[in-house]
Write a protein that holds these residues in place. Structure first.
Motif, PDB file in Angstrom:
ATOM      1  N   SER A 195      14.030   4.191   5.687  1.00 49.72           N
ATOM      2  CA  SER A 195      13.519   3.310   6.747  1.00 49.72           C
ATOM      3  C   SER A 195      14.126   1.914   6.721  1.00 49.72           C
ATOM      4  CB  SER A 195      12.002   3.185   6.637  1.00 49.72           C
ATOM      5  OG  SER A 195      11.645   2.475   5.458  1.00 49.72           O
ATOM      6  N   GLN A 196      14.585   1.492   5.528  1.00 50.98           N
ATOM      7  CA  GLN A 196      15.104   0.127   5.358  1.00 50.98           C
ATOM      8  C   GLN A 196      14.046  -0.919   5.713  1.00 50.98           C
ATOM      9  OE1 GLN A 196      18.933  -0.329   7.332  1.00 50.98           O
ATOM     10  NE2 GLN A 196      19.421   1.837   6.992  1.00 50.98           N
ATOM     11  N   ALA A 197      12.796  -0.514   5.638  1.00 52.34           N
ATOM     12  CA  ALA A 197      11.687  -1.402   5.984  1.00 52.34           C
ATOM     13  C   ALA A 197      10.974  -1.851   4.711  1.00 52.34           C
ATOM     14  CB  ALA A 197      10.708  -0.672   6.902  1.00 52.34           C
ATOM     15  N   ARG A 198      10.095  -2.788   4.882  1.00 52.20           N
ATOM     16  CA  ARG A 198       9.108  -3.036   3.827  1.00 52.20           C
ATOM     17  C   ARG A 198       8.079  -1.912   3.935  1.00 52.20           C
ATOM     18  NH1 ARG A 198       4.127  -7.382   3.795  1.00 52.20           N
ATOM     19  NH2 ARG A 198       3.346  -6.828   1.712  1.00 52.20           N
ATOM     20  N   VAL A 199       7.906  -1.159   2.864  1.00 50.86           N
ATOM     21  CA  VAL A 199       7.003  -0.017   2.904  1.00 50.86           C
ATOM     22  C   VAL A 199       5.798  -0.298   2.014  1.00 50.86           C
ATOM     23  CG1 VAL A 199       6.718   2.439   2.466  1.00 50.86           C
ATOM     24  CG2 VAL A 199       8.894   1.578   3.351  1.00 50.86           C
ATOM     25  N   ILE A 200       4.631  -0.173   2.603  1.00 52.60           N
ATOM     26  CA  ILE A 200       3.379  -0.296   1.860  1.00 52.60           C
ATOM     27  C   ILE A 200       2.817   1.106   1.657  1.00 52.60           C
ATOM     28  CG2 ILE A 200       1.030  -1.217   1.873  1.00 52.60           C
ATOM     29  CD1 ILE A 200       2.108  -3.513   3.637  1.00 52.60           C
ATOM     30  N   PHE A 201       2.560   1.439   0.425  1.00 53.46           N
ATOM     31  CA  PHE A 201       2.073   2.774   0.076  1.00 53.46           C
ATOM     32  C   PHE A 201       0.582   2.672  -0.212  1.00 53.46           C
ATOM     33  CE2 PHE A 201       2.541   6.523  -3.112  1.00 53.46           C
ATOM     34  CZ  PHE A 201       2.045   7.406  -2.168  1.00 53.46           C
ATOM     35  N   GLU A 202      -0.213   3.362   0.618  1.00 52.92           N
ATOM     36  CA  GLU A 202      -1.664   3.376   0.437  1.00 52.92           C
ATOM     37  C   GLU A 202      -2.055   4.735  -0.132  1.00 52.92           C
ATOM     38  OE1 GLU A 202      -4.877   1.926   3.469  1.00 52.92           O
ATOM     39  OE2 GLU A 202      -4.713   4.097   3.637  1.00 52.92           O
ATOM     40  N   VAL A 203      -2.672   4.738  -1.308  1.00 50.50           N
ATOM     41  CA  VAL A 203      -2.945   5.981  -2.016  1.00 50.50           C
ATOM     42  C   VAL A 203      -4.387   5.990  -2.492  1.00 50.50           C
ATOM     43  CG1 VAL A 203      -2.216   5.081  -4.276  1.00 50.50           C
ATOM     44  CG2 VAL A 203      -1.960   7.524  -3.780  1.00 50.50           C
ATOM     45  N   ASN A 204      -4.934   7.186  -2.709  1.00 53.68           N
ATOM     46  CA  ASN A 204      -6.335   7.268  -3.129  1.00 53.68           C
ATOM     47  C   ASN A 204      -6.524   6.600  -4.486  1.00 53.68           C
ATOM     48  OD1 ASN A 204      -6.262   9.469  -5.346  1.00 53.68           O
ATOM     49  ND2 ASN A 204      -5.102  10.380  -3.667  1.00 53.68           N
ATOM     50  N   PRO A 205      -7.680   6.010  -4.728  1.00 52.20           N
ATOM     51  CA  PRO A 205      -7.895   5.260  -5.968  1.00 52.20           C
ATOM     52  C   PRO A 205      -7.705   6.095  -7.229  1.00 52.20           C
ATOM     53  CG  PRO A 205      -9.629   4.776  -4.372  1.00 52.20           C
ATOM     54  CD  PRO A 205      -8.839   5.916  -3.811  1.00 52.20           C
ATOM     55  N   GLU A 206      -7.980   7.406  -7.147  1.00 50.92           N
ATOM     56  CA  GLU A 206      -7.911   8.257  -8.332  1.00 50.92           C
ATOM     57  C   GLU A 206      -6.486   8.442  -8.849  1.00 50.92           C
ATOM     58  OE1 GLU A 206     -11.634   9.074  -6.123  1.00 50.92           O
ATOM     59  OE2 GLU A 206      -9.524   8.933  -5.560  1.00 50.92           O
ATOM     60  N   THR A 207      -5.502   8.279  -7.993  1.00 56.55           N
ATOM     61  CA  THR A 207      -4.110   8.451  -8.422  1.00 56.55           C
ATOM     62  C   THR A 207      -3.315   7.148  -8.348  1.00 56.55           C
ATOM     63  OG1 THR A 207      -3.343   9.083  -6.216  1.00 56.55           O
ATOM     64  CG2 THR A 207      -4.152  10.851  -7.618  1.00 56.55           C
ATOM     65  N   LEU A 208      -3.987   6.042  -8.065  1.00 56.79           N
ATOM     66  CA  LEU A 208      -3.300   4.767  -7.838  1.00 56.79           C
ATOM     67  C   LEU A 208      -2.481   4.319  -9.040  1.00 56.79           C
ATOM     68  CD1 LEU A 208      -2.801   2.233  -6.094  1.00 56.79           C
ATOM     69  CD2 LEU A 208      -4.911   1.283  -7.053  1.00 56.79           C
ATOM     70  N   SER A 209      -3.064   4.373 -10.234  1.00 51.06           N
ATOM     71  CA  SER A 209      -2.341   3.852 -11.397  1.00 51.06           C
ATOM     72  C   SER A 209      -1.109   4.682 -11.707  1.00 51.06           C
ATOM     73  CB  SER A 209      -3.274   3.789 -12.618  1.00 51.06           C
ATOM     74  OG  SER A 209      -3.811   5.066 -12.906  1.00 51.06           O
ATOM     75  N   ILE A 210      -1.198   5.999 -11.505  1.00 56.28           N
ATOM     76  CA  ILE A 210      -0.034   6.866 -11.713  1.00 56.28           C
ATOM     77  C   ILE A 210       1.025   6.560 -10.665  1.00 56.28           C
ATOM     78  CG2 ILE A 210       0.767   9.256 -11.639  1.00 56.28           C
ATOM     79  CD1 ILE A 210      -1.898  10.102 -12.828  1.00 56.28           C
ATOM     80  N   ALA A 211       0.594   6.408  -9.403  1.00 50.12           N
ATOM     81  CA  ALA A 211       1.530   6.098  -8.331  1.00 50.12           C
ATOM     82  C   ALA A 211       2.212   4.758  -8.560  1.00 50.12           C
ATOM     83  CB  ALA A 211       0.798   6.098  -6.991  1.00 50.12           C
ATOM     84  N   ARG A 212       1.497   3.810  -9.117  1.00 50.76           N
ATOM     85  CA  ARG A 212       2.059   2.474  -9.321  1.00 50.76           C
ATOM     86  C   ARG A 212       3.241   2.501 -10.292  1.00 50.76           C
ATOM     87  NH1 ARG A 212      -2.452  -0.496  -9.886  1.00 50.76           N
ATOM     88  NH2 ARG A 212      -2.315  -1.497  -7.853  1.00 50.76           N
ATOM     89  N   ARG A 213       3.173   3.369 -11.311  1.00 47.12           N
ATOM     90  CA  ARG A 213       4.303   3.449 -12.237  1.00 47.12           C
ATOM     91  C   ARG A 213       5.543   4.004 -11.540  1.00 47.12           C
ATOM     92  NH1 ARG A 213       0.297   4.806 -15.756  1.00 47.12           N
ATOM     93  NH2 ARG A 213       0.637   7.046 -15.573  1.00 47.12           N
TER      94      ARG A 213
END
Length: 395
Positions: free
Chosen positions: A157-175
Motif C-alpha cells: 500500500s505504501q501507506a501508513r498502516v494501523i493494525f487493529e487486533v484483538n486484545p488477546e493476541t495484541l502482544s504477540i502481534a506487536r512483536r
C-alpha cells in the motif's frame, strides 16, 4: 394433478432428506434430493440441502457446481454465495473464492462482528500518503493465519498502516508488527482514509496459492515466558509433545473436528511426554489420561496465548485437531501434526498431507466420515518413529 400435489410432495421429500442429514445419513439424503430436483422445478432450499449432502460426503466439486448454479440463478442469496466461497476455497480456487468470500458480512452470524466503517475498502493499489486501517475480525486462528498479510499490505500500500487486533493476541502481534501503529480492538477509534478487514486482504491483494507461504516463522514467543516454562518443565522427561484434542464447542463443525482424549490412547505407546495445552470443557480429561500415556496437564496454568506460544516454542511437536494453537504453532514455525475430519475446513484444501500456509506442517485426514481410529493409528505409528529417532531439536 393440482399444483398443491407436487408442492406437497417436494416438501415431504425435503423434510425426509433433512431428517436424514440430521442423523448423518448423507447418502440417503442425496438419493431423495436427486429425485426431488430431477424435474428442475425444485425450490432453492432443496438444492441447498443437496449441496450440503454432497459436501458432507466429500463430493466437493459436485457441491460447488450446485452452489454455483444457484448463485447464477439467485445472485442476491448471499448465504449461498458464502457457501460457494467456502467450496471454492476448499478446492483451491482462490481467485473466485476470495471474491465470493466478501459476502460473509451479509450473514446473521457475522453481522455481530462486522466493523461499521464509513470509509472505502482498500482494493490493493498503492495509496502513498494515506492511512490504511487493517482490522482483524474473526477467530484467533484466523488472526494468527492471516497476520502475515498485514505486513504484505503495509509494503504494497505504501501507506501508513494501523493494525487493529484483538486484545488477546495484541502482544504477540506487536512483536511481529512493531510498537508503532498497532492498537487493540475496542480502543478509541483512530483516523484513517481507507480500511480492510484482515481476511479481506486476500481479495484485495489477489492472493494465489503460489504466493504461499510467504513469510515463515513470522511470530515469536516472549523470551520471559519461554524462560518461565523452561524452568517449569525442567524435570519433565523429553521429548515433549503438546496435545490438543478438542476445539471450541461453539464452532459450527465441532462435533466433526473434535475428539476425546481417550481416543488418542494409542499415542501413549510412543514414549513421549504429552503436555496438555487443551482449554475449555475438555481440559479436565487430562486429569485422568488413558493408561500408558504420560501426561502433564498445563491447561490450568496457561493464562493466555503468550503462555501457549512459549510452550509451543519449547515443545518438540504439537499434535492437535483443527484449532487456534495449530495456527499459532504454524506461525511460530514449529512442527505441527493436524488431525482433520473427512471434510475439513476450507483452509486445509483436499487430497494433500501438507499445508501451503505452513511449511513443515503435516495433515492426517480421516479416510471416511467419523473414522478417527484410522487417523490415530497412523499418528501413533509416526510418533513412535519420531520419538525413536530423537526429537529434531530441543530449545
Amino acid at each position: 394433478m393440482s399444483q398443491a400435489g407436487p408442492t406437497q410432495a417436494l416438501a415431504a421429500i425435503h423434510q425426509a432428506a433433512a431428517r436424514r442429514i440430521e442423523v448423518q445419513d448423507y447418502e440417503g439424503a442425496e438419493g431423495l434430493l436427486r429425485e426431488a430436483v430431477a424435474g428442475g422445478a425444485a425450490p432453492m432450499s432443496t438444492w441447498r440441502l443437496l449441496a450440503m449432502a454432497l459436501r458432507a460426503q466429500g463430493k466437493a466439486e459436485a457441491g460447488r457446481d450446485v452452489l454455483a448454479m444457484l448463485a447464477r440463478q439467485v445472485p442476491g442469496d448471499l448465504s449461498n454465495r458464502f457457501d460457494l466461497a467456502e467450496a471454492l476455497l476448499l478446492l483451491g480456487d482462490f481467485e473466485r473464492g476470495w471474491q465470493e468470500y466478501r459476502y460473509r458480512y451479509s450473514l446473521e452470524h457475522t453481522q455481530a462482528i462486522e466493523r461499521k466503517v464509513q470509509r472505502p475498502r482498500w482494493d490493493g493499489r498503492p495509496i502513498p500518503g494515506q492511512t490504511l486501517l487493517i482490522h482483524d475480525e474473526q477467530g484467533y486462528g484466523d488472526t494468527f493465519q492471516f497476520m502475515r498479510m498485514a505486513r504484505w499490505a503495509r509494503e504494497r500500500s505504501q501507506a501508513r498502516v494501523i493494525f487493529e487486533v484483538n486484545p488477546e493476541t495484541l502482544s504477540i502481534a506487536r512483536r511481529m508488527w512493531g510498537d508503532e501503529d498497532i492498537v487493540a480492538r475496542g480502543t478509541l477509534p483512530v483516523s484513517f482514509d481507507q480500511h480492510c478487514e484482515l481476511m479481506s486482504l486476500p481479495m484485495a491483494m489477489g492472493l494465489k496459492l503460489a504466493d504461499l507461504p510467504g513469510d515463515v516463522s513470522y511470530l515469536s514467543a516472549d523470551p520471559a515466558r519461554v524462560a518461565h516454562w523452561r524452568a517449569r518443565l525442567a524435570d519433565v522427561p523429553k521429548p515433549w509433545v503438546a496435545l490438543v484434542w478438542a476445539g471450541r464447542p461453539e464452532h459450527v463443525n465441532d462435533r466433526n473436528r473434535s475428539m476425546t482424549l481417550d481416543q488418542l490412547a494409542p499415542l501413549g505407546a510412543s514414549g513421549a511426554t504429552f503436555l496438555s495445552i487443551q482449554k475449555g470443557p475438555a481440559a479436565s480429561q487430562a486429569n485422568t489420561p488413558p493408561k500408558g500415556m504420560t501426561m502433564v496437564s498445563l491447561s490450568d496454568e496457561i493464562r493466555d496465548f503468550e503462555d501457549t506460544a512459549a510452550i509451543l516454542h519449547l515443545a518438540d511437536l504439537l499434535v492437535s485437531v483443527d484449532s487456534s494453537p495449530v495456527h499459532l504453532a504454524g506461525a511460530l514455525g514449529r512442527p505441527v501434526w493436524v488431525l482433520l475430519p473427512f471434510v475439513p475446513d476450507w483452509r486445509w484444501l483436499l487430497d494433500r498431507d501438507d499445508s501451503p500456509w505452513y511449511p513443515g506442517m503435516r495433515l492426517f485426514r480421516q479416510p471416511a466420515r467419523s473414522q478417527w481410529a484410522t487417523v490415530v493409528e497412523r499418528v501413533a505409528d509416526e510418533l513412535t518413529t519420531f520419538v525413536a529417532r530423537g526429537a529434531p531439536h530441543a530449545r
